[in-house]
Design an enzyme around this catalytic site. Structure first.
Site, PDB file in Angstrom:
ATOM      1  N   TYR A   1       0.778  -1.209   0.111  1.00 27.54           N
ATOM      2  CA  TYR A   1       0.155   0.140   0.189  1.00 27.54           C
ATOM      3  C   TYR A   1       0.831   1.157   0.034  1.00 27.54           C
ATOM      4  O   TYR A   1       2.034   1.322   0.559  1.00 27.54           O
ATOM      5  CB  TYR A   1      -0.809   0.161   1.251  1.00 27.54           C
ATOM      6  CG  TYR A   1      -1.874  -0.949   1.344  1.00 27.54           C
ATOM      7  CD1 TYR A   1      -2.212  -1.991   0.216  1.00 27.54           C
ATOM      8  CD2 TYR A   1      -2.449  -1.279   2.636  1.00 27.54           C
ATOM      9  CE1 TYR A   1      -2.914  -2.977   0.258  1.00 27.54           C
ATOM     10  CE2 TYR A   1      -3.419  -2.387   2.556  1.00 27.54           C
ATOM     11  CZ  TYR A   1      -3.553  -3.370   1.532  1.00 27.54           C
ATOM     12  OH  TYR A   1      -4.629  -4.186   1.561  1.00 27.54           O
TER      13      TYR A   1
ATOM     14  N   GLU B   1     -20.253   1.656  21.266  1.00 25.64           N
ATOM     15  CA  GLU B   1     -21.124   1.818  20.081  1.00 25.64           C
ATOM     16  C   GLU B   1     -21.785   3.016  19.983  1.00 25.64           C
ATOM     17  O   GLU B   1     -22.286   3.597  19.227  1.00 25.64           O
ATOM     18  CB  GLU B   1     -22.143   0.458  20.115  1.00 25.64           C
ATOM     19  CG  GLU B   1     -21.719  -0.604  19.783  1.00 25.64           C
ATOM     20  CD  GLU B   1     -22.593  -2.099  20.032  1.00 25.64           C
ATOM     21  OE1 GLU B   1     -22.500  -3.081  19.199  1.00 25.64           O
ATOM     22  OE2 GLU B   1     -23.385  -1.818  20.770  1.00 25.64           O
TER      23      GLU B   1
END
Length: 440
Positions: free
Chosen positions: A343, A418
């Site tokens: 990458y 969350e």
């Protein structure tokens, strides 16, 4: 009559227009906030479902179907099977305008999740021919769920959008579980581009958000180099096999490999220009030998190289090959060295980051920061080479915990608060509204 100084006039006019409801962009952002809050329970449900059913890179068939079905239900134009399992949804606003892309990665990692969560993964998968445990230990479940929720929010205001939104659900950010790295191999973002992702519709900008340990709900970013370039390193040291009790009759590749491992670190400390780029060389595997009293013929090592500047990246690769080969030669052995590009460095566009900063701050209620330079790599870099990109981080460490002591990404104890996810959905939606409106 008292007159205000001239510098106050623009602010006064803006306040008047806002009080009259004239600022349509503000109204859209208020709608984003309301709709993001409304979909938060579904967002969390999606995230838990994906977390419980993780899939390795280029095998994300269940996840891709979940995504595609949702996008189709919103009325988007949906294309599937891009780069094997990728999904792209196109949302066209009521008015013509620019195009903005949002990207989420879908793949999990070959890691066993400990028990504890009611939705903990018990999945297993095939990783290059070996059956392994699978876990979302890097938050890609959260990324996918947030982008699904963002699609819902933006589809709900389709008639008010100026331009087009491209939702990119990308496979194999962590690498392929099917294809071994090599000079001709491609997967993930690179493969999506090779298959023509931006040919028929090229966005004017692309955004992505990655969860990381940090204050829950905080969004951070930096300009310029943002994630590292990653290259795979392979070294094969060949000596001469013989009896472990008579090493003088051999050329020991194990001892030579130890010298190579130590020696190549001087490439960082004495060769790399660290004023241009932090540089890391890590040997992650070493394999050789068949018995305690046998000097083997070969030892094989693999590792990773991380840099942030293309010039330093090329020089480090060359210096590393030369050092390993000469160290082996000095011991009477040989070293075959390969450096495979993986990458590139993710470069955040400075102008785009400055342009989007106020929208991000509003969406995050001012909870923003400057990201540190990580050692991780990202194939979002390939997208950002094609169009201006902005790659951000969302903190997901629960309140009361020190992010510095939290389990990092790729750790089996990695945990996502969350309550931060609605902030990510709100931020991506707000950025789209702001970008397509031109900031007006």
């Amino acid at each position: 009559m008292t007159f205000l100084p001239k510098p106050f006039y623009p602010a006064l006019l803006a306040g008047l227009l806002l009080s009259l409801g004239v600022n349509a962009n503000t109204q859209l952002e208020q709608q984003v906030r309301k709709d993001a809050a409304a979909i938060e329970p579904q967002l969390i449900e999606w995230r838990r479902d994906i977390h419980q059913h993780p899939e390795l890179g280029e095998q994300e068939t269940r996840t891709a179907k979940l995504v595609a079905d949702h996008l189709k239900s919103l009325g988007l134009e949906v294309t599937t099977d891009i780069a094997r399992t990728g999904v792209v949804g196109i949302l066209k606003g009521a008015k013509a305008g620019r195009t903005v892309a949002l990207r989420a990665d879908m793949d999990a990692l070959p890691i066993k999740e400990p028990a504890g969560l009611p939705f903990a993964s018990q999945a297993r998968g095939d990783y290059h021919g070996t059956e392994v445990d699978v876990m979302h230990a890097c938050g890609h479940d959260a990324h996918t769920a947030m982008l699904m929720a963002t699609a819902s929010v933006l589809a709900g205001m389709k008639d008010q959008l100026e331009g087009t939104v491209m939702f990119i659900f990308q496979p194999a950010e962590e690498g392929s579980s099917l294809v071994q790295p090599g000079p001709d191999a491609s997967w993930g973002a690179k493969k999506m581009l090779e298959e023509g992702l931006f040919e028929s519709l090229k966005p004017d900008a692309i955004f992505a958000l990655h969860v990381m340990p940090g204050p829950s709900g905080q969004i951070s970013w930096r300009t310029g180099a943002t994630t590292a370039a990653s290259d795979m390193l392979n070294i094969r040291v060949t000596g001469s096999q013989g009896h472990g009790g008579m090493p003088w009759n051999t050329v020991d590749p194990i001892v030579t490999s130890a010298q190579v491992i130590n020696g190549i670190q001087t490439v960082v400390s004495r060769k790399a220009n660290l004023t241009l780029s932090p540089t890391v060389i890590t040997i992650g595997t070493i394999n050789g030998g068949s018995g305690p009293n046998i000097v083997p013929e070969t030892v094989e090592m693999s590792g990773t190289i991380r840099t942030y500047d293309e010039g330093v990246r090329a020089q480090v690769g060359d210096d590393l090959k030369l050092s390993a080969q000469k160290i082996a030669e000095s011991a009477g052995a040989t070293a075959q060295v390969s450096v495979e590009p993986m990458y590139s460095t993710t470069i955040n566009d400075a102008e785009l980051a400055e342009r989007m900063a106020p929208a991000i701050e509003r969406a995050a209620d001012g909870k923003v920061g400057t990201a540190e330079l990580p050692g991780a790599a990202e194939d979002f870099s390939f997208f950002a080479q094609q169009v201006p990109g902005l790659y951000m981080f969302l903190g997901i460490t629960p309140e009361g915990q020190d992010p510095a002591n939290s389990a990092p990404n790729h750790n089996p104890e990695f945990f996502v608060d969350e309550s931060a996810l609605v902030v990510g959905t709100r931020a991506m939606s707000t950025m789209v509204v702001d970008f397509l409106s031109g900031g007006n």
